[in-house]
Design a protein around this motif. Structure first.
Motif, PDB file in Angstrom:
ATOM      1  N   GLN A 203       0.834  -1.206   0.000  1.00  0.00           N
ATOM      2  CA  GLN A 203       0.000   0.000   0.000  1.00  0.00           C
ATOM      3  C   GLN A 203       0.868   1.255   0.000  1.00  0.00           C
ATOM      4  O   GLN A 203       0.568   2.227  -0.695  1.00  0.00           O
ATOM      5  CB  GLN A 203      -0.904  -0.012   1.220  1.00  0.00           C
ATOM      6  N   PHE A 204       1.945   1.245   0.769  1.00  0.00           N
ATOM      7  CA  PHE A 204       2.815   2.415   0.881  1.00  0.00           C
ATOM      8  C   PHE A 204       3.462   2.752  -0.457  1.00  0.00           C
ATOM      9  O   PHE A 204       3.540   3.929  -0.837  1.00  0.00           O
ATOM     10  CB  PHE A 204       3.894   2.136   1.931  1.00  0.00           C
ATOM     11  N   LEU A 205       3.947   1.746  -1.175  1.00  0.00           N
ATOM     12  CA  LEU A 205       4.642   2.000  -2.437  1.00  0.00           C
ATOM     13  C   LEU A 205       3.694   2.171  -3.616  1.00  0.00           C
ATOM     14  O   LEU A 205       4.017   2.859  -4.583  1.00  0.00           O
ATOM     15  CB  LEU A 205       5.612   0.847  -2.737  1.00  0.00           C
ATOM     16  N   ASN A 206       2.522   1.575  -3.538  1.00  0.00           N
ATOM     17  CA  ASN A 206       1.583   1.620  -4.657  1.00  0.00           C
ATOM     18  C   ASN A 206       0.738   2.889  -4.587  1.00  0.00           C
ATOM     19  O   ASN A 206      -0.493   2.850  -4.542  1.00  0.00           O
ATOM     20  CB  ASN A 206       0.698   0.375  -4.627  1.00  0.00           C
ATOM     21  N   VAL A 207       1.415   4.039  -4.580  1.00  0.00           N
ATOM     22  CA  VAL A 207       0.741   5.315  -4.323  1.00  0.00           C
ATOM     23  C   VAL A 207      -0.238   5.685  -5.421  1.00  0.00           C
ATOM     24  O   VAL A 207      -1.263   6.321  -5.168  1.00  0.00           O
ATOM     25  CB  VAL A 207       1.780   6.445  -4.125  1.00  0.00           C
ATOM     26  N   SER A 208       0.046   5.298  -6.645  1.00  0.00           N
ATOM     27  CA  SER A 208      -0.858   5.629  -7.743  1.00  0.00           C
ATOM     28  C   SER A 208      -2.218   4.979  -7.526  1.00  0.00           C
ATOM     29  O   SER A 208      -3.259   5.599  -7.710  1.00  0.00           O
ATOM     30  CB  SER A 208      -0.264   5.181  -9.080  1.00  0.00           C
ATOM     31  N   ASN A 209      -2.217   3.725  -7.089  1.00  0.00           N
ATOM     32  CA  ASN A 209      -3.469   3.023  -6.829  1.00  0.00           C
ATOM     33  C   ASN A 209      -4.201   3.621  -5.634  1.00  0.00           C
ATOM     34  O   ASN A 209      -5.432   3.729  -5.622  1.00  0.00           O
ATOM     35  CB  ASN A 209      -3.175   1.545  -6.573  1.00  0.00           C
ATOM     36  N   ALA A 261       1.569  -9.078  -7.038  1.00  0.00           N
ATOM     37  CA  ALA A 261       0.259  -8.721  -7.587  1.00  0.00           C
ATOM     38  C   ALA A 261       0.193  -7.247  -7.976  1.00  0.00           C
ATOM     39  O   ALA A 261      -0.490  -6.876  -8.927  1.00  0.00           O
ATOM     40  CB  ALA A 261      -0.835  -9.050  -6.570  1.00  0.00           C
ATOM     41  N   ALA A 262       0.930  -6.414  -7.245  1.00  0.00           N
ATOM     42  CA  ALA A 262       0.968  -4.978  -7.539  1.00  0.00           C
ATOM     43  C   ALA A 262       2.064  -4.619  -8.536  1.00  0.00           C
ATOM     44  O   ALA A 262       2.299  -3.436  -8.798  1.00  0.00           O
ATOM     45  CB  ALA A 262       1.178  -4.188  -6.245  1.00  0.00           C
ATOM     46  N   ARG A 263       2.742  -5.643  -9.072  1.00  0.00           N
ATOM     47  CA  ARG A 263       3.830  -5.467 -10.040  1.00  0.00           C
ATOM     48  C   ARG A 263       4.983  -4.645  -9.475  1.00  0.00           C
ATOM     49  O   ARG A 263       5.644  -3.886 -10.190  1.00  0.00           O
ATOM     50  CB  ARG A 263       3.298  -4.845 -11.338  1.00  0.00           C
ATOM     51  N   LEU A 264       5.235  -4.820  -8.181  1.00  0.00           N
ATOM     52  CA  LEU A 264       6.365  -4.181  -7.538  1.00  0.00           C
ATOM     53  C   LEU A 264       7.506  -5.195  -7.437  1.00  0.00           C
ATOM     54  O   LEU A 264       7.272  -6.374  -7.157  1.00  0.00           O
ATOM     55  CB  LEU A 264       5.979  -3.670  -6.151  1.00  0.00           C
ATOM     56  N   PRO A 265       8.749  -4.776  -7.676  1.00  0.00           N
ATOM     57  CA  PRO A 265       9.868  -5.728  -7.783  1.00  0.00           C
ATOM     58  C   PRO A 265      10.318  -6.282  -6.430  1.00  0.00           C
ATOM     59  O   PRO A 265      10.785  -5.549  -5.562  1.00  0.00           O
ATOM     60  CB  PRO A 265      10.979  -4.888  -8.423  1.00  0.00           C
ATOM     61  N   VAL A 266      10.171  -7.574  -6.262  1.00  0.00           N
ATOM     62  CA  VAL A 266      10.581  -8.235  -5.025  1.00  0.00           C
ATOM     63  C   VAL A 266      12.086  -8.462  -5.054  1.00  0.00           C
ATOM     64  O   VAL A 266      12.635  -8.942  -6.053  1.00  0.00           O
ATOM     65  CB  VAL A 266       9.852  -9.579  -4.851  1.00  0.00           C
ATOM     66  N   GLY A 267      12.755  -8.111  -3.954  1.00  0.00           N
ATOM     67  CA  GLY A 267      14.199  -8.280  -3.861  1.00  0.00           C
ATOM     68  C   GLY A 267      14.558  -9.562  -3.135  1.00  0.00           C
ATOM     69  O   GLY A 267      13.961 -10.618  -3.353  1.00  0.00           O
ATOM     70  N   GLY A 268      15.516  -9.465  -2.227  1.00  0.00           N
ATOM     71  CA  GLY A 268      15.958 -10.628  -1.492  1.00  0.00           C
ATOM     72  C   GLY A 268      15.190 -10.808  -0.199  1.00  0.00           C
ATOM     73  O   GLY A 268      14.483  -9.916   0.273  1.00  0.00           O
ATOM     74  N   VAL A 269      15.319 -12.009   0.374  1.00  0.00           N
ATOM     75  CA  VAL A 269      14.783 -12.310   1.699  1.00  0.00           C
ATOM     76  C   VAL A 269      15.966 -12.458   2.633  1.00  0.00           C
ATOM     77  O   VAL A 269      16.844 -13.291   2.408  1.00  0.00           O
ATOM     78  CB  VAL A 269      13.942 -13.600   1.689  1.00  0.00           C
ATOM     79  N   ILE A 270      16.003 -11.626   3.666  1.00  0.00           N
ATOM     80  CA  ILE A 270      17.089 -11.665   4.642  1.00  0.00           C
ATOM     81  C   ILE A 270      16.589 -12.362   5.885  1.00  0.00           C
ATOM     82  O   ILE A 270      15.672 -11.875   6.555  1.00  0.00           O
ATOM     83  CB  ILE A 270      17.602 -10.260   4.986  1.00  0.00           C
TER      84      ILE A 270
END
Length: 372
Positions: A203-209, A261-270
């Motif tokens: 929600q925080f990054l998907n500001v356009s939506n 689902a929001a087409r945001l790029p998933v990085g690594g899992v730490i």
């Protein structure tokens, strides 16, 4: 999507001699200088914005700080910023509370030749971000400050919470995409964002939506759409921090699904706060089953000169059973993390706690595993 390396690539370094982090032996941790030479190429070359999220209590602020130190090598400038109002960076580095201005924080992890970059820090709040936006794009210096005194910013962000996220992420965007409007500002090679927790990161990054029902046109909508071109690009990676417990691992899996689902790029899992694995699963099985040889334990304790009592042995057996149970849980959760399909890195639980020296140690481990 980047190919996800097997978790064993990290585990073999953390636990020398351990196949997939299971059967291992004790080791002496190398120095930060030695660690810096173990991995020459980052898994995230080309990424300018590293967003670090995670369930509360997993240590995302610690990981974000260590990642900034790891990235600040070879003379690079890195900005470490936060948006939650907790002044976590100041506490982490034991400095005064940060103002809304970029401050030199410390030098980064040294390279093999001793070269270092610089880590700067920024505490972002919505009110200051709005005033800066009005000043840069509308030349409303004094007028903008007057609006703030009348509480216009608080009013706007209360009735439309999405506006607050646009203001916060807008400043992050500006730090990555520096332009001529911000004269004299430092151009950063990387920006690390200590972001909101996993349950809110999409929600925080998907500001356009988030603004879709509020603004169909206009400057705020245009700004949100522009920011999304960065947030959805290969120049951004959203890294998720977890620990080997059921709820954090499940929340990490849910977060990855929401980001995708929001087409945001998933990085690594730490995977943070990993306990040492000095004993193999086979060695721990008798402790977990309660079949350890009590007589042998009593004999071994007596041979060291200790005064052996039933209570002492009972306590040791109970601790062994608890440790074995915990290890079994962690092994099962590690297998679930490996199934998430993302590059995975592991950081140990530091017995002395987290101070600046500990952050540099963790930074070296992240670099050694290829995260920076």
């Amino acid at each position: 999507m980047r190919e996800a390396p097997r978790i064993g690539s990290a585990s073999r370094w953390l636990y020398p001699g351990g196949g997939e982090g299971t059967s291992v032996r004790p080791y002496a941790a190398p120095s930060a200088r030695a660690l810096a030479t173990l991995h020459d190429v980052s898994d995230w070359d080309g990424v300018r914005l590293h967003v670090v999220s995670g369930k509360g209590g997993t240590g995302k602020s610690t990981v974000a700080s260590a990642l900034a130190l790891a990235l600040a090598g070879r003379g690079r400038n890195v900005l470490l910023c936060e948006v939650e109002g907790r002044q976590g960076i100041a506490r982490m580095f034991d400095v005064e509370p940060l103002p809304y201005s970029e401050q030199r924080l410390t030098t980064g992890l040294p390279d093999a030749d001793g070269g270092r970059g610089v880590v700067h820090a920024l505490h972002i709040d919505a009110e200051a971000a709005l005033l800066e936006y009005l000043s840069m794009y509308y030349r409303l210096g004094r007028a903008g400050r007057a609006l703030d005194r009348f509480g216009v910013t608080e009013f706007a962000t209360t009735i439309a919470p999405g506006v607050r996220d646009v203001l916060l992420t807008g400043k992050v965007y500006e730090a990555v995409e520096r332009n001529s409007r911000n004269k004299g500002a430092i151009r950063y090679d990387a920006v690390v964002l200590d972001a909101p927790p996993t349950g809110r990161i999409t929600q925080f990054l998907n500001v356009s939506n988030e603004l879709a029902g509020l603004a169909k046109v206009g400057p705020i909508k245009a700004q949100a759409d522009t920011m999304m071109t960065l947030f959805r690009s290969p120049r951004t990676a959203v890294h998720l921090v977890t620990v080997l417990e059921e709820m954090p691992v499940q929340e990490t899996a849910d977060g990855i699904a929401e980001l995708r689902a929001a087409r945001l790029p998933v990085g690594g899992v730490i995977v943070n706060q990993v306990r040492p694995q000095d004993l193999s699963a086979d060695a721990l099985a008798p402790a977990r089953a309660g079949t350890l040889d009590r007589a042998r334990i009593e004999s071994d304790l007596t041979s060291t000169g200790l005064k052996v009592t039933p209570g002492l042995v009972d306590g040791l057996l109970a601790e062994a059973a608890d440790h074995a149970e915990r290890r079994a849980l962690e092994d099962s959760q590690r297998a679930l993390v490996a199934e998430l399909g993302q590059p995975t890195y592991e950081l140990p639980r530091l017995p002395g706690g987290i101070d600046l020296g500990g952050l540099y140690e963790l930074a070296g481990m992240l670099r050694a595993q290829g995260m920076a």
